[in-house]
Design a protein around this motif. Structure first.
Motif, mmCIF file in Angstrom:
data_model
loop_
_atom_site.group_PDB
_atom_site.id
_atom_site.type_symbol
_atom_site.label_atom_id
_atom_site.label_comp_id
_atom_site.label_asym_id
_atom_site.label_seq_id
_atom_site.Cartn_x
_atom_site.Cartn_y
_atom_site.Cartn_z
ATOM 1 N N ASP A 43 8.408 35.922 36.966
ATOM 2 C CA ASP A 43 8.567 37.056 37.871
ATOM 3 C C ASP A 43 7.701 36.976 39.124
ATOM 4 O O ASP A 43 7.556 37.946 39.841
ATOM 5 C CB ASP A 43 8.312 38.375 37.135
ATOM 6 C CG ASP A 43 9.146 39.495 37.743
ATOM 7 O OD1 ASP A 43 10.290 39.225 38.163
ATOM 8 O OD2 ASP A 43 8.646 40.632 37.812
ATOM 9 N N LYS A 44 7.121 35.807 39.381
ATOM 10 C CA LYS A 44 6.402 35.634 40.634
ATOM 11 C C LYS A 44 7.412 35.497 41.758
ATOM 12 O O LYS A 44 8.504 34.959 41.539
ATOM 13 C CB LYS A 44 5.552 34.354 40.595
ATOM 14 C CG LYS A 44 4.205 34.535 39.951
ATOM 15 C CD LYS A 44 3.421 33.222 40.055
ATOM 16 C CE LYS A 44 2.358 33.161 38.986
ATOM 17 N NZ LYS A 44 2.026 31.804 38.579
ATOM 18 N N PRO A 45 7.060 35.946 42.971
ATOM 19 C CA PRO A 45 7.982 35.771 44.088
ATOM 20 C C PRO A 45 8.220 34.299 44.391
ATOM 21 O O PRO A 45 7.290 33.502 44.340
ATOM 22 C CB PRO A 45 7.291 36.463 45.270
ATOM 23 C CG PRO A 45 5.985 36.958 44.788
ATOM 24 C CD PRO A 45 5.819 36.629 43.336
ATOM 25 N N ILE A 46 9.475 33.964 44.669
ATOM 26 C CA ILE A 46 9.813 32.595 45.047
ATOM 27 C C ILE A 46 9.784 32.513 46.570
ATOM 28 O O ILE A 46 10.406 33.337 47.237
ATOM 29 C CB ILE A 46 11.206 32.210 44.503
ATOM 30 C CG1 ILE A 46 11.217 32.278 42.977
ATOM 31 C CG2 ILE A 46 11.612 30.819 44.991
ATOM 32 C CD1 ILE A 46 12.595 32.116 42.362
ATOM 33 N N PRO A 47 9.030 31.567 47.133
ATOM 34 C CA PRO A 47 8.922 31.485 48.591
ATOM 35 C C PRO A 47 10.287 31.311 49.236
ATOM 36 O O PRO A 47 11.131 30.579 48.709
ATOM 37 C CB PRO A 47 8.059 30.233 48.829
ATOM 38 C CG PRO A 47 7.418 29.931 47.523
ATOM 39 C CD PRO A 47 8.293 30.513 46.449
ATOM 40 N N PRO A 48 10.518 31.991 50.377
ATOM 41 C CA PRO A 48 11.820 31.894 51.059
ATOM 42 C C PRO A 48 12.231 30.458 51.353
ATOM 43 O O PRO A 48 13.413 30.118 51.249
ATOM 44 C CB PRO A 48 11.601 32.664 52.366
ATOM 45 C CG PRO A 48 10.433 33.553 52.108
ATOM 46 C CD PRO A 48 9.593 32.892 51.051
#
Ligand SMILES: [Zn+2]
Length: 88
Positions: A43-48
């Motif tokens: 659930d960590k943000p995935i870099p754009p």
């Protein structure tokens, strides 16, 4: 005549099944559709940049790495196990 129980056709069938197995494994592992904003695992943000680079990306870098390792171990193990049991 040797009492061969594996005819040519049977051997070809096994080869076909092996290829089909490999293809379906590869297909399952191909991401498709929308990239996720957050890792499906942690659930960590995935870099754009990663989301744009990999269409349909579902995991962050570290989860993807450990997932790749697991997949190699799992598919190798499963394939050997299931084929052996079918052949005997
Ligand atoms: Zn993750």
């Amino acid at each position: 005549m040797a009492g061969g129980f594996a005819k040519d056709g049977a051997v070809q069938e096994q080869i076909d099944a092996t290829i089909a197995d490999a293809v379906s494994h590869a297909r399952q592992r191909l991401p498709n559709g929308e990239s996720l904003q957050n890792c499906a695992n942690c659930d960590k943000p995935i870099p754009p940049a990663r989301r744009e680079a990999i269409l349909g990306v579902r995991l962050c870098v570290s989860c993807q790495e450990s997932d790749d390792k697991d997949a190699v171990i799992r598919s190798g193990y499963n394939r050997r196990g299931s084929k052996d049991s079918q052949l005997r």
